[in-house]
Design a protein around this motif. Structure first.
Motif: not given
Length: 138
Positions: A9-10, A38-40, A51-52, A118-120
């Protein structure tokens, strides 16, 4: 080689990613992780972009006791550390309704470690299908 995924984050610059991983896991991996991309960014429930970052450990991690690789991880950042095979993720993948999103989202009910959701799970699904499955399960 082992794959790791860290959500930050972020969205961060390349040189900021490893310090964030260090903060999350309380470990110094400067020489042990190769960042492969990195992912979108995906918005969290609070609207903060997440951002993963996908990296490769350049050494083996013991799957039977992965917690020893991440002793003292930050409980404010990480609920649980565990390993799941790519094959198990592909086999257990499903979807469920997330009321806060008002739509279906991926979920991965694992055998030993509970459900990844969830987000994961939202961040994991594209990495699983676009990178891990084609490379490791052709």
């Amino acid at each position: 080689e082992e794959i790791m995924m860290d959500s930050t984050y972020p969205p961060l610059q390349q040189q900021q990613r490893l310090p964030t991983t260090k903060e999350t896991t309380n470990n110094d991996y400067d020489d042990g992780i190769h960042i492969i991309g990195k992912c979108t960014a995906v918005p969290s429930i609070k609207g903060t972009p997440v951002t993963s970052v996908v990296g490769v450990f350049q050494y083996d991690i013991p799957h039977d006791n992965v917690e020893t690789t991440f002793p003292g991880y930050n409980p404010d950042e990480v609920e649980k550390v565990f390993a799941v095979s790519i094959q198990e993720l592909l086999q257990c993948e499903t979807s469920e309704t997330l009321p806060r999103l008002g739509s279906h989202a991926p979920a991965f009910p694992t055998k030993k470690n509970g459900k990844i959701w969830g987000l994961t799970a939202i961040c994991l699904r594209p990495v699983l299908h676009k990178i891990l499955k084609p490379v490791f399960c052709p």
